[in-house]
Motif scaffolding. Structure first.
Motif, PDB file in Angstrom:
ATOM      1  N   LEU A 161       0.765  -1.188   0.050  1.00 21.89           N
ATOM      2  CA  LEU A 161       0.006  -0.010   0.056  1.00 21.89           C
ATOM      3  C   LEU A 161       0.779   1.312  -0.046  1.00 21.89           C
ATOM      4  O   LEU A 161       0.616   2.210  -0.595  1.00 21.89           O
ATOM      5  CB  LEU A 161      -0.811  -0.069   1.225  1.00 21.89           C
ATOM      6  N   ILE A 162       1.868   1.275   0.826  1.00 27.89           N
ATOM      7  CA  ILE A 162       2.874   2.265   0.789  1.00 27.89           C
ATOM      8  C   ILE A 162       3.417   2.554  -0.464  1.00 27.89           C
ATOM      9  O   ILE A 162       3.575   3.709  -1.043  1.00 27.89           O
ATOM     10  CB  ILE A 162       3.760   2.243   1.888  1.00 27.89           C
ATOM     11  N   LEU A 163       3.916   1.440  -1.255  1.00 29.61           N
ATOM     12  CA  LEU A 163       4.642   1.647  -2.467  1.00 29.61           C
ATOM     13  C   LEU A 163       3.506   2.103  -3.440  1.00 29.61           C
ATOM     14  O   LEU A 163       4.058   3.163  -4.363  1.00 29.61           O
ATOM     15  CB  LEU A 163       5.378   0.298  -2.857  1.00 29.61           C
ATOM     16  N   VAL A 164       2.430   1.751  -3.501  1.00 29.09           N
ATOM     17  CA  VAL A 164       1.267   2.345  -4.397  1.00 29.09           C
ATOM     18  C   VAL A 164       0.985   3.815  -4.249  1.00 29.09           C
ATOM     19  O   VAL A 164       0.941   4.277  -5.313  1.00 29.09           O
ATOM     20  CB  VAL A 164      -0.063   1.489  -4.337  1.00 29.09           C
ATOM     21  N   LEU A 165       1.074   4.066  -2.991  1.00 30.53           N
ATOM     22  CA  LEU A 165       0.680   5.544  -2.847  1.00 30.53           C
ATOM     23  C   LEU A 165       1.987   6.410  -2.890  1.00 30.53           C
ATOM     24  O   LEU A 165       1.864   7.434  -3.722  1.00 30.53           O
ATOM     25  CB  LEU A 165       0.467   5.653  -1.071  1.00 30.53           C
ATOM     26  N   LEU A 166       3.279   5.956  -3.151  1.00 31.87           N
ATOM     27  CA  LEU A 166       4.470   6.518  -3.317  1.00 31.87           C
ATOM     28  C   LEU A 166       4.377   6.837  -4.800  1.00 31.87           C
ATOM     29  O   LEU A 166       4.658   7.762  -5.362  1.00 31.87           O
ATOM     30  CB  LEU A 166       5.552   5.858  -2.931  1.00 31.87           C
ATOM     31  N   VAL A 167       4.101   5.594  -5.598  1.00 35.55           N
ATOM     32  CA  VAL A 167       4.032   5.770  -7.004  1.00 35.55           C
ATOM     33  C   VAL A 167       2.893   6.655  -7.427  1.00 35.55           C
ATOM     34  O   VAL A 167       3.228   7.262  -8.357  1.00 35.55           O
ATOM     35  CB  VAL A 167       4.096   4.318  -7.730  1.00 35.55           C
ATOM     36  N   ALA A 168       1.793   6.609  -6.798  1.00 39.67           N
ATOM     37  CA  ALA A 168       0.756   7.512  -7.285  1.00 39.67           C
ATOM     38  C   ALA A 168       1.087   8.596  -6.933  1.00 39.67           C
ATOM     39  O   ALA A 168       0.823   9.811  -7.899  1.00 39.67           O
ATOM     40  CB  ALA A 168      -0.557   7.092  -6.768  1.00 39.67           C
ATOM     41  N   ALA A 169       1.788   9.353  -6.035  1.00 37.24           N
ATOM     42  CA  ALA A 169       2.034  10.450  -5.868  1.00 37.24           C
ATOM     43  C   ALA A 169       3.190  11.050  -6.552  1.00 37.24           C
ATOM     44  O   ALA A 169       3.144  12.124  -7.172  1.00 37.24           O
ATOM     45  CB  ALA A 169       2.666  10.611  -4.256  1.00 37.24           C
ATOM     46  N   TYR A 170       4.008  10.101  -6.894  1.00 37.48           N
ATOM     47  CA  TYR A 170       5.212  10.641  -7.766  1.00 37.48           C
ATOM     48  C   TYR A 170       4.738  10.812  -9.369  1.00 37.48           C
ATOM     49  O   TYR A 170       4.954  11.707 -10.070  1.00 37.48           O
ATOM     50  CB  TYR A 170       6.364   9.447  -7.898  1.00 37.48           C
ATOM     51  N   ARG A 171       3.637  10.064  -9.694  1.00 39.58           N
ATOM     52  CA  ARG A 171       3.041  10.156 -11.138  1.00 39.58           C
ATOM     53  C   ARG A 171       2.137  11.526 -11.124  1.00 39.58           C
ATOM     54  O   ARG A 171       2.276  12.200 -11.992  1.00 39.58           O
ATOM     55  CB  ARG A 171       2.144   8.912 -11.195  1.00 39.58           C
ATOM     56  N   LEU A 172       1.473  11.584  -9.806  1.00 43.45           N
ATOM     57  CA  LEU A 172       0.639  12.874 -10.060  1.00 43.45           C
ATOM     58  C   LEU A 172       1.510  14.231  -9.941  1.00 43.45           C
ATOM     59  O   LEU A 172       1.314  15.319 -10.777  1.00 43.45           O
ATOM     60  CB  LEU A 172      -0.246  13.001  -8.708  1.00 43.45           C
ATOM     61  N   ARG A 173       2.710  14.089  -9.239  1.00 42.74           N
ATOM     62  CA  ARG A 173       3.722  15.289  -9.380  1.00 42.74           C
ATOM     63  C   ARG A 173       4.410  15.321 -10.725  1.00 42.74           C
ATOM     64  O   ARG A 173       4.535  16.551 -11.362  1.00 42.74           O
ATOM     65  CB  ARG A 173       4.771  15.043  -8.103  1.00 42.74           C
ATOM     66  N   GLN A 174       4.318  14.381 -11.499  1.00 45.72           N
ATOM     67  CA  GLN A 174       5.291  14.398 -12.819  1.00 45.72           C
ATOM     68  C   GLN A 174       3.889  15.229 -13.711  1.00 45.72           C
ATOM     69  O   GLN A 174       4.270  15.893 -14.571  1.00 45.72           O
ATOM     70  CB  GLN A 174       5.494  13.089 -13.354  1.00 45.72           C
ATOM     71  N   MET A 175       2.592  14.534 -13.556  1.00 46.35           N
ATOM     72  CA  MET A 175       1.548  15.232 -14.232  1.00 46.35           C
ATOM     73  C   MET A 175       1.294  16.779 -14.210  1.00 46.35           C
ATOM     74  O   MET A 175       1.273  17.499 -14.886  1.00 46.35           O
ATOM     75  CB  MET A 175       0.227  14.511 -14.066  1.00 46.35           C
ATOM     76  N   ALA A 179       1.859  19.776 -16.666  1.00 36.50           N
ATOM     77  CA  ALA A 179       0.862  20.749 -17.002  1.00 36.50           C
ATOM     78  C   ALA A 179       1.525  21.983 -16.745  1.00 36.50           C
ATOM     79  O   ALA A 179       1.125  23.127 -17.445  1.00 36.50           O
ATOM     80  CB  ALA A 179      -0.243  20.485 -16.285  1.00 36.50           C
ATOM     81  N   HIS A 180       2.358  22.271 -15.860  1.00 32.35           N
ATOM     82  CA  HIS A 180       2.774  23.669 -15.434  1.00 32.35           C
ATOM     83  C   HIS A 180       3.651  23.927 -16.666  1.00 32.35           C
ATOM     84  O   HIS A 180       3.558  25.240 -16.887  1.00 32.35           O
ATOM     85  CB  HIS A 180       3.472  23.540 -14.160  1.00 32.35           C
ATOM     86  N   ARG A 181       4.385  23.145 -17.189  1.00 31.73           N
ATOM     87  CA  ARG A 181       5.314  23.547 -18.322  1.00 31.73           C
ATOM     88  C   ARG A 181       4.647  23.707 -19.582  1.00 31.73           C
ATOM     89  O   ARG A 181       4.919  24.805 -20.230  1.00 31.73           O
ATOM     90  CB  ARG A 181       6.031  22.326 -18.520  1.00 31.73           C
ATOM     91  N   ARG A 182       3.315  23.097 -20.013  1.00 37.33           N
ATOM     92  CA  ARG A 182       2.581  23.392 -20.771  1.00 37.33           C
ATOM     93  C   ARG A 182       1.880  24.959 -20.795  1.00 37.33           C
ATOM     94  O   ARG A 182       1.742  25.606 -21.601  1.00 37.33           O
ATOM     95  CB  ARG A 182       1.228  22.546 -21.059  1.00 37.33           C
TER      96      ARG A 182
END
Length: 194
Positions: A161-175, A179-182
């Motif tokens: 669960l912690i790994l899934v949350l970390l990956v999701a947080a990383y992916r949201l930060r990348q997105m 969006a900020h760069r666009r």
């Protein structure tokens, strides 16, 4: 008992009281047995080491294979001596009891010797502090081991669960960064056209 006792003894001598007590509790010793065994091991070490150090310091004996160890213990004790000097016996007891860096029964016995305390006082105070430390460690580590056993069944699920949350947080930060760069690129295009 004969099978696990060498591993407890080895852990106690190589990793210190925390490792020895953890090993003793994890192989099935009761808390009282772990306390008695740890006290016996550290008491034997102090009762063997203190006379060797005292006699070698006074140059009455010389053990070449222990010279480097004894010198290292002497330097460490000299560095810690001022901390204990002001407080005397209670300071030496606390020094041996509390797990600070480079504390414990061996360095404590050397400090007591360097402070000029009588050998019986040094050994008594050091062994008392050692037993207090072993009792404290045994009960603290006993609670940690019990807690680890209780959560042991859900631990793999918690890790996933912690790994899934970390990956999701990383992916949201990348997105969000994309969006900020666009948005910045779009603003520069509009500014460039006007």
């Amino acid at each position: 008992l004969a099978e696990v006792l060498p591993s407890v003894l080895a852990a106690h001598l190589t990793t210190g009281r925390a490792g020895g007590i953890t090993t003793a509790l994890s192989v099935g010793f009761s808390r009282l047995q772990a306390i008695a065994l740890g006290s016996l091991i550290e008491g034997a070490v102090v009762c063997l080491f203190f006379p060797i150090f005292s006699l070698s310091f006074k140059r009455l004996i010389r053990l070449p294979f222990l010279d480097e160890t004894l010198d290292r213990m002497h330097r460490s004790a000299e560095a810690q001596r001022q901390r204990v000097l002001h407080w005397g016996v209670p300071g030496l007891l606390a020094f041996v009891w509390f797990p600070f860096f480079m504390t414990g029964p061996l360095v404590g016995s050397v400090i007591g010797f360097l402070l000029g305390m009588r050998p019986a006082v040094v050994v008594g105070v050091v062994l008392s502090g050692t037993i207090l430390a072993i009792v404290s460690w045994t009960y603290a580590l006993g609670h940690v081991i019990e807690w680890a056993r209780r959560i042991g069944e859900v631990l793999p699920l918690m890790v996933v669960l912690i790994l899934v949350l970390l990956v999701a947080a990383y992916r949201l930060r990348q997105m969000a960064a994309a969006a900020h760069r666009r948005d910045e690129a779009g603003t520069e295009d509009r500014d460039g056209r006007t």
